[in-house]
Design an enzyme around this catalytic site. Structure first.
Site, PDB file in Angstrom:
ATOM      1  N   HIS A   1     -13.188   2.275  -0.020  1.00 54.77           N
ATOM      2  CA  HIS A   1     -13.159   1.201   1.003  1.00 54.77           C
ATOM      3  C   HIS A   1     -13.764  -0.095   0.469  1.00 54.77           C
ATOM      4  O   HIS A   1     -14.184  -0.952   1.246  1.00 54.77           O
ATOM      5  CB  HIS A   1     -13.997   1.569   2.257  1.00 54.77           C
ATOM      6  CG  HIS A   1     -13.392   2.601   3.153  1.00 54.77           C
ATOM      7  ND1 HIS A   1     -14.172   3.475   3.871  1.00 54.77           N
ATOM      8  CD2 HIS A   1     -12.111   2.886   3.461  1.00 54.77           C
ATOM      9  CE1 HIS A   1     -13.389   4.268   4.593  1.00 54.77           C
ATOM     10  NE2 HIS A   1     -12.132   3.930   4.357  1.00 54.77           N
TER      11      HIS A   1
ATOM     12  N   ARG B   1     -12.595  14.546   7.989  1.00 53.00           N
ATOM     13  CA  ARG B   1     -13.392  14.932   6.817  1.00 53.00           C
ATOM     14  C   ARG B   1     -14.843  15.172   7.231  1.00 53.00           C
ATOM     15  O   ARG B   1     -15.360  14.453   8.091  1.00 53.00           O
ATOM     16  CB  ARG B   1     -13.363  13.825   5.756  1.00 53.00           C
ATOM     17  CG  ARG B   1     -12.065  13.727   5.022  1.00 53.00           C
ATOM     18  CD  ARG B   1     -12.188  12.699   3.900  1.00 53.00           C
ATOM     19  NE  ARG B   1     -10.928  12.007   3.748  1.00 53.00           N
ATOM     20  CZ  ARG B   1     -10.799  10.692   3.697  1.00 53.00           C
ATOM     21  NH1 ARG B   1     -11.855   9.904   3.762  1.00 53.00           N
ATOM     22  NH2 ARG B   1      -9.610  10.151   3.577  1.00 53.00           N
TER      23      ARG B   1
ATOM     24  N   GLU C   1      -7.912  -5.590   5.009  1.00 54.31           N
ATOM     25  CA  GLU C   1      -7.840  -5.291   3.576  1.00 54.31           C
ATOM     26  C   GLU C   1      -6.640  -5.968   2.934  1.00 54.31           C
ATOM     27  O   GLU C   1      -6.706  -6.408   1.788  1.00 54.31           O
ATOM     28  CB  GLU C   1      -7.742  -3.776   3.372  1.00 54.31           C
ATOM     29  CG  GLU C   1      -9.058  -3.070   3.600  1.00 54.31           C
ATOM     30  CD  GLU C   1      -8.898  -1.580   3.806  1.00 54.31           C
ATOM     31  OE1 GLU C   1      -8.538  -1.179   4.924  1.00 54.31           O
ATOM     32  OE2 GLU C   1      -9.120  -0.823   2.845  1.00 54.31           O
TER      33      GLU C   1
ATOM     34  N   ASN D   1       0.874  -1.165   0.000  1.00 57.75           N
ATOM     35  CA  ASN D   1       0.000   0.000   0.000  1.00 57.75           C
ATOM     36  C   ASN D   1       0.917   1.223   0.000  1.00 57.75           C
ATOM     37  O   ASN D   1       1.495   1.578   1.015  1.00 57.75           O
ATOM     38  CB  ASN D   1      -0.883  -0.030   1.252  1.00 57.75           C
ATOM     39  CG  ASN D   1      -1.862   1.121   1.290  1.00 57.75           C
ATOM     40  OD1 ASN D   1      -1.804   2.027   0.459  1.00 57.75           O
ATOM     41  ND2 ASN D   1      -2.751   1.093   2.265  1.00 57.75           N
TER      42      ASN D   1
END
Ligand code: ADP
Length: 403
Positions: free
Chosen positions: A183, A244, A387, A8
């Site tokens: 996501h 956010r 993930e 990642n």
């Protein structure tokens, strides 16, 4: 030992994990951050001969991603014991934006790289960083096949009624303005885990999955497929997040532009980094917010109320969209660990058959746990996010399918 390396790659960081190919046990993992700064941080953990994890932490200058990648391969080769040396079977890369081009994990070649590059305007912060990781890995390990796993791919089944905005049509046809959702790898992973746990094929299940981490999103899943999700064209829409804002009236921006003279860049910065939980109460770490709320801080209490109210609104909306829901799934740092938040997210949803059992909710257990009360028609599951594991599995599937 054949291994899959999952990468990642961020703008100044690389997170990585080596999985043993057949068992998917983690051989080694770690991260490098502050790449390019004078003091980069490096952390590497590996499985020793007794299957226990050892760890090293270093601070030194890592000038670029190439140097970082070399360190990862080098330190893994040196630390893993003889019988566990990672013989790279493939490398899986997390890629944030696949646009409308990629609805599945994809074997990387020059055309795929060009397509990811074309999508940079849609994800200007993430796709360039993901591409750097891909290019460095291809250069350093041309022998290993590489697969791109897209954050947006799982949501490509969302129908137009849910992905189109009520904006002039040419913004979609000419400028790609639509909901993409993010996501996706996490929502897909927990949906599969939920199916496994419930002992039913994923294709027969209706789920609402809540990924509540620093970023947060909700997804409505019908018959195993994403049919709506709260993040939109960018990850800014939807739920309240760490920093956010989630949903706001877009006209606020014009008002602020007119009355304060702030530029687009300043407004974007504020909505991404100074809003959400942090904007309301000054911090974005939910553990700290809960601690402050418990000691009487009114802003922290309000931040939690707004956060959970927004989640409940989405759960209600997705319930209406799905008609019938088999399970509500919590995942992500907050979803997995914050019993108080789970409880408040389910508050007053008894009318939908969502009833939480406070004792089960408070009892933390590793793996999948069920926390609904006896009167609840909807199963409520807490499932740890993973993930990286999903990227490793999808990478392996792509390579095996291609053979
Ligand atoms: P990311 O989206 O960066 O992967 P995570 O999924 O790790 O983030 O989630 C980070 C969030 O989870 C932070 O707000 C953190 O405070 C919260 N969190 C982690 N553990 C707990 C806990 N025990 N109680 C409450 N919140 C927690």
């Amino acid at each position: 030992m054949k291994a899959i390396l999952v990468i990642n790659s961020g703008s100044s960081s690389i997170k990585y994990r080596f999985f043993q190919i057949d068992t998917y046990s983690v051989l080694a993992s770690g991260f490098i951050d502050k790449i390019g700064e004078s003091e980069s941080r490096l952390r590497h953990a590996w499985q020793n001969e007794e299957n226990k994890y050892e760890e090293i932490v270093e601070t030194r200058h890592v000038p670029d991603h190439r140097n970082g990648f070399d360190w990862i391969v080098d330190v893994s080769t040196k630390t893993l014991p003889q019988g566990k040396k990672a013989d790279l079977f493939a490398i899986g890369h997390r890629v944030v934006h696949g646009g409308e081009v990629f609805s599945e994990p994809t074997l990387i070649d020059d055309n795929v790289i060009a397509a990811i590059r074309q999508m940079i305007p849609l994800a200007p912060l993430h796709n360039p960083a993901n591409l750097t990781g891909i290019e460095v890995a291809r250069e350093r390990r041309p022998d290993a096949p590489q697969v791109a796993v897209f954050d947006t791919a799982f949501h490509q089944t969302i129908p137009p009624a849910a992905f189109r905005y009520a904006l002039p049509r040419n913004l979609y046809t000419g400028h790609h303005v639509r909901r993409y959702g993010f996501h996706g790898t996490s929502h897909h992973y927990v949906a599969k885990k939920a199916a496994e746990h419930l002992g039913r094929p994923l294709g027969t299940l209706n789920l609402i999955t809540l990924h509540l981490g620093n970023g947060a999103s909700a997804t409505a899943i019908r018959d195993g497929k994403s049919i709506d999700t709260s993040m939109g064209m960018t990850p800014m829409e939807g739920l309240v997040m760490g920093t956010r804002c989630g949903d706001i009236d877009p006209a606020i921006l014009f008002y602020l532009g007119r009355t304060t003279g702030r530029t687009f860049e300043e407004l974007e910065m504020m909505l991404n980094h100074e809003s959400g939980l942090k904007g309301i109460c000054g911090v974005n770490d939910m553990r700290e917010i809960i601690r402050r709320a418990r000691s009487g801080d009114g802003n922290a209490q309000l931040a939690i109320e707004i956060y959970c109210y927004r989640v409940r609104k989405y759960v209600g909306a997705y319930f209406a969209v799905l008609g019938q829901v088999d399970a509500l799934v919590f995942t992500g740092g907050i979803g997995e660990n914050a019993a108080l938040i789970r409880m408040l997210c389910c508050k007053a949803l008894e009318c939908l058959g969502i009833v939480i059992d406070s004792r089960k909710n408070e009892a933390s257990s590793p793996g999948v746990s069920e926390i609904q009360g006896e009167k609840g028609a909807v199963r409520i599951l807490v499932i740890p996010a993973n993930e990286e594991l999903e990227i490793a599995r999808q990478t392996c599937d792509v390579i095996l399918r291609g053979r």
